[in-house]
Enzyme design. Structure first.
Site, mmCIF file in Angstrom:
data_model
loop_
_atom_site.group_PDB
_atom_site.id
_atom_site.type_symbol
_atom_site.label_atom_id
_atom_site.label_comp_id
_atom_site.label_asym_id
_atom_site.label_seq_id
_atom_site.Cartn_x
_atom_site.Cartn_y
_atom_site.Cartn_z
ATOM 1 N N CYS A 1 1.137 -3.582 -5.064
ATOM 2 C CA CYS A 1 0.311 -4.215 -4.029
ATOM 3 C C CYS A 1 0.876 -5.614 -3.863
ATOM 4 C CB CYS A 1 -1.144 -4.275 -4.491
ATOM 5 S SG CYS A 1 -2.178 -5.287 -3.408
ATOM 6 N N ASP B 1 0.323 -7.794 6.790
ATOM 7 C CA ASP B 1 -0.446 -7.323 5.628
ATOM 8 C C ASP B 1 -1.921 -7.427 6.000
ATOM 9 O OD1 ASP B 1 -1.022 -6.580 2.899
ATOM 10 O OD2 ASP B 1 -1.467 -8.669 2.456
ATOM 11 N N SER B 2 -2.779 -6.979 5.077
ATOM 12 C CA SER B 2 -4.216 -7.129 5.313
ATOM 13 C C SER B 2 -4.648 -8.586 5.129
ATOM 14 C CB SER B 2 -4.989 -6.254 4.333
ATOM 15 O OG SER B 2 -4.710 -6.658 3.011
ATOM 16 N N GLU C 1 -8.279 -12.646 -3.168
ATOM 17 C CA GLU C 1 -8.755 -13.177 -1.883
ATOM 18 C C GLU C 1 -9.846 -14.235 -2.091
ATOM 19 O OE1 GLU C 1 -7.747 -12.845 1.269
ATOM 20 O OE2 GLU C 1 -6.165 -11.376 0.945
ATOM 21 N N CYS D 1 2.800 -4.519 3.017
ATOM 22 C CA CYS D 1 1.551 -3.994 2.477
ATOM 23 C C CYS D 1 1.792 -2.576 1.982
ATOM 24 C CB CYS D 1 0.493 -3.998 3.579
ATOM 25 S SG CYS D 1 -1.050 -3.219 3.083
ATOM 26 N N HIS E 1 -0.395 -8.258 -2.987
ATOM 27 C CA HIS E 1 -1.254 -9.345 -3.472
ATOM 28 C C HIS E 1 -0.942 -9.686 -4.945
ATOM 29 C CE1 HIS E 1 -3.790 -8.646 0.041
ATOM 30 N NE2 HIS E 1 -4.608 -9.628 -0.325
HETATM 31 N N1 DGL Z 1 -1.579 -6.206 -0.002
HETATM 32 C C1 DGL Z 1 -1.900 -4.874 0.345
HETATM 33 C C2 DGL Z 1 -1.139 -3.865 -0.455
HETATM 34 O O1 DGL Z 1 -0.001 -4.142 -0.766
HETATM 35 C C3 DGL Z 1 -3.317 -4.534 0.676
HETATM 36 C C4 DGL Z 1 -4.380 -4.914 -0.264
HETATM 37 C C5 DGL Z 1 -5.729 -4.585 0.326
HETATM 38 O O2 DGL Z 1 -6.025 -5.065 1.425
HETATM 39 O O3 DGL Z 1 -6.473 -3.808 -0.306
HETATM 40 O O4 DGL Z 1 -1.602 -2.788 -0.737
#
Ligand code: DGL
Length: 276
Positions: free
Chosen positions: A196, A21-22, A164, A84, A198
């Protein structure tokens, strides 16, 4: 083996699963993988140097994701989990091209969209990053399986930076959630997909906003189950391993990643800087 399905007989159950993931978002998927598949080893790559992916161009995301996939294959992973949504929506094809059918690839959009489509939900809302919403992939995939479902997607870009920053149970996060979820686009939804990885880190706050009015889909569970089925089907489940190993690589070491990953996987885990 099904006709035309790739042959994974060269892979061994002991090989690790690659997850990326990011940033911290993919940890919500890794956590569920650990719960459902407690004997598996995994390697996690968090591209913290380049986050948020949701604000990046398709070209940029394709570049990052290609390198990460190559890295995970070099680390001998037996499966790749794209944990992600922004990467899945913008660069699934690139991952598949790099992998060239050598290992199974599990993404976070297709299994969730399919499940929602077959469970006959009526009005579905999706909140996700700008990069994911721009592709309309949730809507397209759900409609491909069930054209009668109404799907509305809303970009909610402030949530990733808030997460974050570690703003959980924080007035800023509450205000952001209230503002986004009150949007007219989501007015009549019965089901919400957190598009997402996150966002499950704020699931309590999101559920609180709706009370019991809206069903929030547990995407990490759906994705981990999909992975389990694929490993099972290919005799790749690492069922005997009593001491699973977890390796974390980051393109930038951040305090928040350290805090959340240690909370989930224990203080003994090591985070290694790995710029690709
Ligand atoms: N967690 C990621 C997603 O599912 C990326 C979030 C990001 O880095 O903007 O899209």
């Amino acid at each position: 083996m099904k006709k035309n399905s790739p042959d994974y007989s060269h892979l061994k159950a002991q090989q690790p699963i690659g997850i990326f993931d990011s940033g911290v978002g993919g940890l919500t998927v890794a956590k569920e993988i650990k719960r459902l598949l407690p004997n598996e080893n995994f390697i996690y790559y968090g591209d913290t140097k380049h986050l948020p992916y949701g604000e990046k161009s398709k070209e940029a995301i394709k570049g990052y994701v290609t390198k990460i996939t190559q890295f995970l294959l070099e680390k001998n992973c037996k499966a790749i989990v794209i944990a992600c949504n922004s990467a899945t929506a913008n660069a699934l094809k690139e991952v598949l091209d790099v992998v060239a059918c050598s290992v199974p690839v599990i993404d976070v959009i297709n299994p969730v969209a399919e499940k929602v489509a077959f469970e006959l939900h009526n009005n579905v809302g999706v909140i996700a990053t700008k990069a994911t919403v721009a592709t309309g992939l949730y809507k397209k995939t759900i409609k491909k399986h069930n054209k009668f479902i109404q799907v509305d997607e809303l970009a909610t870009p402030l949530l990733v930076p808030a997460i974050e920053e570690g703003f959980k149970n924080h007035p800023i996060t509450h205000a952001i959630i209230y503002n986004y979820l009150s949007n007219n686009k989501l007015k009549d939804i019965e089901t919400l997909i957190l598009g997402c990885t996150h966002y499950p880190l704020l699931i309590d706050e999101i559920k609180q906003f709706y009370g019991n009015r809206v069903r929030v889909i547990d995407s990490p569970n759906i994705v981990a189950n999909e992975l389990k089925q694929i490993l099972e089907r290919n005799n790749l489940l690492n069922s005997k391993n009593k001491q699973p190993e977890y390796h974390f690589y980051l393109s930038d070491l951040t305090k928040n990643f350290e805090k959340i990953s240690k909370k989930i996987f224990g203080n003994a885990i090591q985070l290694e800087l790995q710029i690709l």
